[in-house]
Enzyme design. Structure first.
Site, PDB file in Angstrom:
ATOM      1  N   LYS A   1       0.846  -1.203   0.000  1.00 55.37           N
ATOM      2  CA  LYS A   1       0.000   0.000   0.000  1.00 55.37           C
ATOM      3  C   LYS A   1       0.880   1.251   0.000  1.00 55.37           C
ATOM      4  O   LYS A   1       1.915   1.282   0.690  1.00 55.37           O
ATOM      5  CB  LYS A   1      -0.885  -0.031   1.255  1.00 55.37           C
ATOM      6  CG  LYS A   1      -1.940   1.052   1.356  1.00 55.37           C
ATOM      7  CD  LYS A   1      -2.819   0.809   2.596  1.00 55.37           C
ATOM      8  CE  LYS A   1      -3.896   1.841   2.783  1.00 55.37           C
ATOM      9  NZ  LYS A   1      -4.738   1.584   3.975  1.00 55.37           N
TER      10      LYS A   1
ATOM     11  N   SER B   1      -9.760   1.552   3.169  1.00 56.61           N
ATOM     12  CA  SER B   1      -8.949   2.359   2.294  1.00 56.61           C
ATOM     13  C   SER B   1      -7.904   1.580   1.492  1.00 56.61           C
ATOM     14  O   SER B   1      -7.376   2.113   0.517  1.00 56.61           O
ATOM     15  CB  SER B   1      -8.219   3.433   3.111  1.00 56.61           C
ATOM     16  OG  SER B   1      -7.290   2.827   4.002  1.00 56.61           O
TER      17      SER B   1
ATOM     18  N   SER C   1      -9.637  -0.892   7.349  1.00 54.03           N
ATOM     19  CA  SER C   1      -9.132  -0.761   5.979  1.00 54.03           C
ATOM     20  C   SER C   1      -8.459  -1.993   5.384  1.00 54.03           C
ATOM     21  O   SER C   1      -8.129  -1.990   4.197  1.00 54.03           O
ATOM     22  CB  SER C   1      -8.167   0.412   5.891  1.00 54.03           C
ATOM     23  OG  SER C   1      -8.914   1.583   5.742  1.00 54.03           O
TER      24      SER C   1
HETATM   25  N1  GLN Z   1     -13.118   3.807   6.912  1.00 58.07           N
HETATM   26  C1  GLN Z   1     -12.381   4.230   8.066  1.00 58.07           C
HETATM   27  C2  GLN Z   1     -12.011   5.689   7.952  1.00 58.07           C
HETATM   28  O1  GLN Z   1     -12.267   6.253   6.924  1.00 58.07           O
HETATM   29  C3  GLN Z   1     -11.177   3.370   8.271  1.00 58.07           C
HETATM   30  C4  GLN Z   1     -10.023   3.700   7.423  1.00 58.07           C
HETATM   31  C5  GLN Z   1      -8.806   2.893   7.743  1.00 58.07           C
HETATM   32  O2  GLN Z   1      -8.900   1.837   8.377  1.00 58.07           O
HETATM   33  N2  GLN Z   1      -7.665   3.386   7.326  1.00 58.07           N
HETATM   34  O3  GLN Z   1     -11.486   6.260   8.854  1.00 58.07           O
END
Ligand code: GLN
Length: 485
Positions: free
Chosen positions: A79, A154, A178
């Site tokens: 990532k 994400s 994420s």
């Molecule tokens: N969807 C969550 C957020 O937008 C988690 C994102 C993540 O785990 N990086 O904060």
């Protein structure tokens, strides 16, 4: 046979037996990328020269008779918020569009040492803030099962890359879901560890009391293999746990007779799609048939998890992202009259709207007017949620819930409705709030799209998760289904 479609352990065995070289494996993966990447857009950067050089060196070592580990010569994706020395690490933000880290993240260094080969850096929601990979400043990754739908986020690029066989495994980060959420929507395994079990040195910080690095894998055995290389104490991360977790492969092929499973009823409530719920309950029945004891339980504080998560994570983000000011780090605006305008213009132009929203929400929650009513109160409720879970794990080995309330939505469908988007984190944020490990494993299909089942355990109980997941997988084999691309 298409080499790219095999699992990590299958390809490892073939390389070990001398049936194929690391270069041939890499040819197959880059061939696949060439064939499908235009449709999927999982990657932000491909590292072809670097990868072929690494493959050549692995092949030479193998020819010399050196005994190499499980990951030697295995193509992987990382990532793009995880630092890779000499290779762009953008966080999918204009702010870091041209940033080339001068150092490797701890996990990347370990994976490189083990011989894993980076094929490219994957797309994400900007600074890992989002649930769909739509907030990336550069491109929208598509779900390999339906190109009109989001891959989740994400870590959507990493999940899609593994689901589309563009890498054998991929590393991502999980702050509120994420890893697990895109794993669920793309039909692969996503694993988030106990807080502190995997070093975050070199991960660009979003919300430090939640952020963890984890992995996407094609099956449970692959997941256990990869975790063996990621876990371990690192003095460069002050939250790193000085604990020996042992060999995760030992948790494979274990009997789950007598295992105690709790189903928290709040996670099967309204808001969860009927068919998704059915798939999870069918999955639980498989484990019950294998001898597990299943009971419904209640976690009344669970309903506060989403607001608690968004208040604390945005507060931490507002502080973590203060360093991107055009002076110390990041994009610098071309035009400004004075220092203040340099900051304002650089941050206004460098960050996208979701990131700006989180910074404002966090700054507001930390302001003297709101500190007690928002931030401090959220911390208190966080403790209650944690305690409630600790009590549940006195009685149960694992808890099972859906990973995500629905199947993947259409691109653009949820991005207009922020509250709906944030509420869809309802099943995953609890594990980050409490610092416990959790996995999403494919458990069926609804309307032709993958559904994931979430398995959580107490802190440091990852072996229980792997044990249950492997037993489930051996009796269902959902991972064998592949999208047609
Ligand atoms: N969807 C969550 C957020 O937008 C988690 C994102 C993540 O785990 N990086 O904060």
């Amino acid at each position: 046979m298409d080499l790219f479609s095999l699992t990590l352990h299958e390809i490892r065995d073939m390389m070990r037996n001398g049936e194929i070289s690391s270069k041939e494996v890499l040819d197959s993966v880059y061939g696949r990328i060439e064939a499908v990447e235009d449709k999927i857009e999982a990657y932000l950067t491909l590292t072809k020269d670097y990868a072929y050089e690494a493959a050549e060196s692995i092949d030479k070592r193998r020819l010399k008779g050196e005994k190499l580990g499980d990951l030697a010569g295995i193509p992987m994706a990382v990532k793009d918020n995880i630092s890779t020395k000499g290779i762009k690490t953008t966080c999918a933000s204009k702010m870091l569009e041209n940033y080339i880290p001068p150092f490797d993240a701890h996990v990347f260094e370990k994976l490189k040492e083990a011989g894993a080969i980076l094929v490219g850096k994957t797309n994400l929601d900007e600074f890992a803030m989002g649930c769909s990979t739509e907030t990336s400043a550069f491109k929208i990754t598509k779900n390999p099962w339906d190109l009109e739908r989001v891959p989740g986020g994400s870590s959507g690029g990493s999940a899609a890359a593994v689901a589309a066989d563009e890498a054998y495994f991929a590393i991502g980060s999980d702050t509120g879901g994420s890893m697990r959420q895109p794993a669920s929507l793309c039909g692969v395994i996503g694993f988030k560890p106990t807080y502190g079990a995997i070093s975050r040195y070199g991960l660009v910080a979003f919300a430090s009391s939640f952020d963890q690095i984890g992995t996407f894998a094609k099956d449970v055995e692959d997941c256990a293999i990869i975790l063996n290389y990621l876990y371990g104490y690192d003095e460069k991360d002050t939250t790193s746990l000085p604990i020996e977790f042992g060999d995760f492969k030992e948790a494979l092929n274990k009997d789950i007779k007598g295992m105690k499973i709790g189903l928290p009823k709040e996670y099967y409530d309204k808001g969860i799609d009927g068919e998704v719920k059915e798939m999870i309950l069918d999955g639980v029945k498989v484990l019950e048939r294998l001898g597990a004891h299943v009971e419904e339980i209640s976690l009344p504080y669970a309903k506060y998890a989403v607001p608690v998560y968004y208040i604390i994570s945005s507060s931490e983000a507002s502080s973590n992202l203060a360093r991107f000011d055009g002076v110390r780090y990041g994009y610098r605006a071309k035009e400004y009259k004075d220092l203040e305008e340099l900051y304002v213009n650089s941050r206004s132009q460098g960050f996208g709207s979701e990131v700006k929203f989180r910074i404002m929400l966090g700054t507001y929650s930390l302001s003297s007017k709101c500190y007690d009513t928002h931030y401090n109160r959220a911390l208190k409720v966080r403790r209650l949620i944690k305690q409630e879970l600790e009590e549940a794990f006195v009685k149960y080995d694992i808890l099972i819930t859906p990973t995500y309330p629905t199947i993947a939505s259409k691109i653009g469908e949820k991005s207009e409705d922020l509250v709906a988007m944030y509420m869809s984190d309802i099943c995953t944020v609890t594990a980050n709030i409490a610092g416990i490990p959790a996995m999403s494993i494919p458990c069926g299909f609804s309307k032709g799209l993958p559904v994931g089942m979430q398995i959580m355990s107490k802190a440091m109980g990852e072996a229980d998760i792997i044990k249950a997941a492997h037993a489930f997988e051996k009796n269902t084999n959902y991972y064998k289904n592949k999208p047609t691309l």
